[in-house]
Design a protein around this motif. Structure first.
Motif, PDB file in Angstrom:
ATOM      1  N   PRO A 113       8.012   0.524  -5.508  1.00 56.74           N
ATOM      2  CA  PRO A 113       7.912  -0.215  -4.243  1.00 56.74           C
ATOM      3  C   PRO A 113       6.673   0.135  -3.418  1.00 56.74           C
ATOM      4  CG  PRO A 113       9.807   1.274  -4.221  1.00 56.74           C
ATOM      5  CD  PRO A 113       9.255   1.294  -5.595  1.00 56.74           C
ATOM      6  N   LYS A 114       6.177   1.339  -3.537  1.00 56.50           N
ATOM      7  CA  LYS A 114       5.001   1.763  -2.757  1.00 56.50           C
ATOM      8  C   LYS A 114       3.798   0.867  -3.041  1.00 56.50           C
ATOM      9  CE  LYS A 114       2.555   4.784  -0.324  1.00 56.50           C
ATOM     10  NZ  LYS A 114       2.536   4.736   1.100  1.00 56.50           N
ATOM     11  N   LEU A 115       3.639   0.427  -4.285  1.00 56.42           N
ATOM     12  CA  LEU A 115       2.517  -0.444  -4.624  1.00 56.42           C
ATOM     13  C   LEU A 115       2.628  -1.785  -3.912  1.00 56.42           C
ATOM     14  CD1 LEU A 115       2.249   0.299  -8.453  1.00 56.42           C
ATOM     15  CD2 LEU A 115       0.810   1.191  -6.607  1.00 56.42           C
ATOM     16  N   LEU A 116       3.824  -2.342  -3.874  1.00 57.49           N
ATOM     17  CA  LEU A 116       4.025  -3.608  -3.167  1.00 57.49           C
ATOM     18  C   LEU A 116       3.865  -3.404  -1.669  1.00 57.49           C
ATOM     19  CD1 LEU A 116       4.652  -6.599  -3.259  1.00 57.49           C
ATOM     20  CD2 LEU A 116       7.093  -6.030  -3.301  1.00 57.49           C
ATOM     21  N   TYR A 117       4.374  -2.315  -1.153  1.00 65.04           N
ATOM     22  CA  TYR A 117       4.231  -1.978   0.265  1.00 65.04           C
ATOM     23  C   TYR A 117       2.752  -1.933   0.650  1.00 65.04           C
ATOM     24  CZ  TYR A 117       4.282   0.997   4.453  1.00 65.04           C
ATOM     25  OH  TYR A 117       4.084   1.523   5.702  1.00 65.04           O
ATOM     26  N   ASN A 118       1.942  -1.265  -0.157  1.00 64.98           N
ATOM     27  CA  ASN A 118       0.504  -1.171   0.129  1.00 64.98           C
ATOM     28  C   ASN A 118      -0.159  -2.543   0.116  1.00 64.98           C
ATOM     29  OD1 ASN A 118       0.641   1.601   0.413  1.00 64.98           O
ATOM     30  ND2 ASN A 118       0.013   2.005  -1.693  1.00 64.98           N
ATOM     31  N   ASP A 119       0.219  -3.398  -0.830  1.00 63.86           N
ATOM     32  CA  ASP A 119      -0.356  -4.744  -0.875  1.00 63.86           C
ATOM     33  C   ASP A 119       0.109  -5.594   0.301  1.00 63.86           C
ATOM     34  OD1 ASP A 119      -1.920  -4.244  -3.048  1.00 63.86           O
ATOM     35  OD2 ASP A 119      -0.823  -5.543  -4.437  1.00 63.86           O
ATOM     36  N   TYR A 120       1.352  -5.411   0.754  1.00 67.39           N
ATOM     37  CA  TYR A 120       1.810  -6.128   1.948  1.00 67.39           C
ATOM     38  C   TYR A 120       1.020  -5.672   3.173  1.00 67.39           C
ATOM     39  CZ  TYR A 120       5.875  -8.572   0.003  1.00 67.39           C
ATOM     40  OH  TYR A 120       6.698  -9.425  -0.684  1.00 67.39           O
ATOM     41  N   LYS A 121       0.762  -4.382   3.301  1.00 66.67           N
ATOM     42  CA  LYS A 121      -0.040  -3.883   4.427  1.00 66.67           C
ATOM     43  C   LYS A 121      -1.432  -4.504   4.400  1.00 66.67           C
ATOM     44  CE  LYS A 121      -0.092   0.582   4.381  1.00 66.67           C
ATOM     45  NZ  LYS A 121      -0.094   2.020   4.633  1.00 66.67           N
ATOM     46  N   ARG A 122      -2.036  -4.548   3.212  1.00 68.37           N
ATOM     47  CA  ARG A 122      -3.362  -5.154   3.065  1.00 68.37           C
ATOM     48  C   ARG A 122      -3.323  -6.636   3.435  1.00 68.37           C
ATOM     49  NH1 ARG A 122      -4.909  -8.275  -0.453  1.00 68.37           N
ATOM     50  NH2 ARG A 122      -3.340  -7.715  -1.991  1.00 68.37           N
ATOM     51  N   ALA A 123      -2.298  -7.354   2.965  1.00 70.87           N
ATOM     52  CA  ALA A 123      -2.172  -8.788   3.254  1.00 70.87           C
ATOM     53  C   ALA A 123      -1.975  -9.032   4.750  1.00 70.87           C
ATOM     54  CB  ALA A 123      -1.011  -9.382   2.464  1.00 70.87           C
ATOM     55  N   LEU A 124      -1.200  -8.182   5.399  1.00 71.76           N
ATOM     56  CA  LEU A 124      -1.014  -8.314   6.848  1.00 71.76           C
ATOM     57  C   LEU A 124      -2.336  -8.134   7.589  1.00 71.76           C
ATOM     58  CD1 LEU A 124       2.356  -6.422   7.252  1.00 71.76           C
ATOM     59  CD2 LEU A 124       1.930  -8.758   8.007  1.00 71.76           C
ATOM     60  N   ARG A 125      -3.088  -7.112   7.208  1.00 71.61           N
ATOM     61  CA  ARG A 125      -4.400  -6.876   7.842  1.00 71.61           C
ATOM     62  C   ARG A 125      -5.324  -8.074   7.648  1.00 71.61           C
ATOM     63  NH1 ARG A 125      -3.913  -1.607   5.970  1.00 71.61           N
ATOM     64  NH2 ARG A 125      -5.017  -2.105   4.059  1.00 71.61           N
ATOM     65  N   GLU A 126      -5.399  -8.547   6.400  1.00 74.60           N
ATOM     66  CA  GLU A 126      -6.279  -9.675   6.101  1.00 74.60           C
ATOM     67  C   GLU A 126      -5.849 -10.933   6.845  1.00 74.60           C
ATOM     68  OE1 GLU A 126      -6.344 -10.092   1.845  1.00 74.60           O
ATOM     69  OE2 GLU A 126      -7.392  -8.180   1.559  1.00 74.60           O
ATOM     70  N   GLY A 127      -4.536 -11.159   6.920  1.00 81.17           N
ATOM     71  CA  GLY A 127      -4.032 -12.333   7.621  1.00 81.17           C
ATOM     72  C   GLY A 127      -4.332 -12.295   9.107  1.00 81.17           C
ATOM     73  N   VAL A 135       2.035 -12.207   8.865  1.00 80.45           N
ATOM     74  CA  VAL A 135       3.313 -12.408   8.181  1.00 80.45           C
ATOM     75  C   VAL A 135       3.205 -13.553   7.175  1.00 80.45           C
ATOM     76  CG1 VAL A 135       5.738 -13.065   8.478  1.00 80.45           C
ATOM     77  CG2 VAL A 135       4.699 -11.410  10.032  1.00 80.45           C
ATOM     78  N   ALA A 136       2.536 -14.632   7.557  1.00 77.79           N
ATOM     79  CA  ALA A 136       2.397 -15.773   6.640  1.00 77.79           C
ATOM     80  C   ALA A 136       1.663 -15.366   5.366  1.00 77.79           C
ATOM     81  CB  ALA A 136       1.667 -16.918   7.333  1.00 77.79           C
ATOM     82  N   VAL A 137       0.601 -14.602   5.515  1.00 75.87           N
ATOM     83  CA  VAL A 137      -0.164 -14.163   4.339  1.00 75.87           C
ATOM     84  C   VAL A 137       0.677 -13.204   3.499  1.00 75.87           C
ATOM     85  CG1 VAL A 137      -2.214 -12.900   3.567  1.00 75.87           C
ATOM     86  CG2 VAL A 137      -2.408 -14.575   5.417  1.00 75.87           C
ATOM     87  N   ALA A 138       1.374 -12.286   4.164  1.00 73.62           N
ATOM     88  CA  ALA A 138       2.214 -11.328   3.426  1.00 73.62           C
ATOM     89  C   ALA A 138       3.335 -12.046   2.672  1.00 73.62           C
ATOM     90  CB  ALA A 138       2.793 -10.284   4.381  1.00 73.62           C
ATOM     91  N   ALA A 166      13.572  -9.766   2.715  1.00 75.84           N
ATOM     92  CA  ALA A 166      14.678  -8.873   2.359  1.00 75.84           C
ATOM     93  C   ALA A 166      14.265  -7.405   2.361  1.00 75.84           C
ATOM     94  CB  ALA A 166      15.230  -9.244   0.983  1.00 75.84           C
ATOM     95  N   LEU A 167      13.071  -7.119   1.920  1.00 73.63           N
ATOM     96  CA  LEU A 167      12.682  -5.724   1.736  1.00 73.63           C
ATOM     97  C   LEU A 167      11.776  -5.167   2.821  1.00 73.63           C
ATOM     98  CD1 LEU A 167      11.978  -5.755  -2.103  1.00 73.63           C
ATOM     99  CD2 LEU A 167      14.033  -4.949  -0.926  1.00 73.63           C
ATOM    100  N   PHE A 168      10.973  -6.000   3.439  1.00 68.63           N
ATOM    101  CA  PHE A 168       9.932  -5.454   4.288  1.00 68.63           C
ATOM    102  C   PHE A 168       9.928  -5.941   5.730  1.00 68.63           C
ATOM    103  CE2 PHE A 168       8.460  -5.138  -0.060  1.00 68.63           C
ATOM    104  CZ  PHE A 168       8.139  -3.797  -0.127  1.00 68.63           C
ATOM    105  N   MET A 169      10.293  -7.163   5.978  1.00 70.14           N
ATOM    106  CA  MET A 169      10.066  -7.734   7.302  1.00 70.14           C
ATOM    107  C   MET A 169      10.744  -6.958   8.420  1.00 70.14           C
ATOM    108  SD  MET A 169       9.882 -11.594   8.259  1.00 70.14           S
ATOM    109  CE  MET A 169       9.763 -12.208   9.895  1.00 70.14           C
ATOM    110  N   PRO A 177       0.137  -2.263  15.089  1.00 75.63           N
ATOM    111  CA  PRO A 177      -1.326  -2.384  15.198  1.00 75.63           C
ATOM    112  C   PRO A 177      -2.062  -1.469  14.218  1.00 75.63           C
ATOM    113  CG  PRO A 177      -0.342  -2.164  17.378  1.00 75.63           C
ATOM    114  CD  PRO A 177       0.756  -1.965  16.377  1.00 75.63           C
ATOM    115  N   GLY A 178      -1.457  -0.384  13.786  1.00 77.63           N
ATOM    116  CA  GLY A 178      -2.140   0.539  12.894  1.00 77.63           C
ATOM    117  C   GLY A 178      -2.106   0.124  11.434  1.00 77.63           C
ATOM    118  N   VAL A 179      -1.647  -1.087  11.156  1.00 79.64           N
ATOM    119  CA  VAL A 179      -1.507  -1.543   9.770  1.00 79.64           C
ATOM    120  C   VAL A 179      -2.817  -1.563   9.067  1.00 79.64           C
ATOM    121  CG1 VAL A 179      -0.861  -3.497   8.344  1.00 79.64           C
ATOM    122  CG2 VAL A 179       0.580  -2.847  10.219  1.00 79.64           C
TER     123      VAL A 179
END
Length: 179
Positions: A113-127, A135-138, A166-169, A177-179
């Motif tokens: 799960p840590k790998l997906l968590y890291n990619d969600y953090k990256r997607a949130l920042r980029e979005g 959230v839309a990008v994630a 289900a897992l992250f939101m 803000p520190g994402v």
């Protein structure tokens, strides 16, 4: 007599776990006749595969284990070996509407799960940075994701959104803000 919904759900969960965690593909048949034909075909294939064992000139000297020996071997192999990967797969299977195929695809691409968590953090920042909304990008991160060697059905937008929700939101503070 029709099976009750609770039994059906239990069977589906067990089948999904068997496919995703244990790596066994579940073969579904339309009825008893088709099941017996499948058993007959599989038995014939096994007999053919091991038919050279009685021949001393055969290169394959491996003898098949009896079922009891196989069970003992598997019991010994699995003692205390539950991994993060196993638990992560079970978590994915439990997401309503995800299904074993989609769970397998995610598990293949994100084995922990840590790998997906890291990619969600990256997607949130980029979005957030792009103005498209974090959230839309994630939620769209998993869209189009396919299994091993690009095979299988791609994850669609509804399933990708379900996984994020289900897992992250609401459980991990990804939107700070520190994402």
């Amino acid at each position: 007599m029709l099976p009750n919904p609770r039994d059906v759900k239990t069977i589906k969960t067990a089948a999904g776990s068997t496919e995703v965690i244990d790596g066994f593909h579940i073969l579904r048949t339309k009825g008893v006749q088709e099941t017996f034909r499948l058993y007959q075909s599989m038995t014939g294939a096994v007999v053919h595969f091991y038919s050279d064992l009685g021949n001393s000139s055969a290169q394959n000297t491996t003898t098949p284990l009896s079922f009891d020996a196989f069970k003992d071997h598997m019991r010994q192999q699995n003692q205390g070996s539950t991994t993060v990967h196993d638990i992560w797969g079970r978590m994915l299977i439990e997401i309503p509407g995800l299904g074993p195929d989609a769970a397998s695809v995610i598990l293949h691409n994100y084995p922990v799960p840590k790998l997906l968590y890291n990619d969600y953090k990256r997607a949130l920042r980029e979005g957030i940075q792009s103005g498209r909304g974090g959230v839309a990008v994630a939620q769209g991160l998993l869209v189009g994701l396919k299994g091993e060697m690009g095979q299988g059905r791609a994850i669609g937008p509804d399933k990708a959104k379900k996984v994020y929700q289900a897992l992250f939101m609401n459980h991990w503070n990804l939107q700070s803000p520190g994402v």
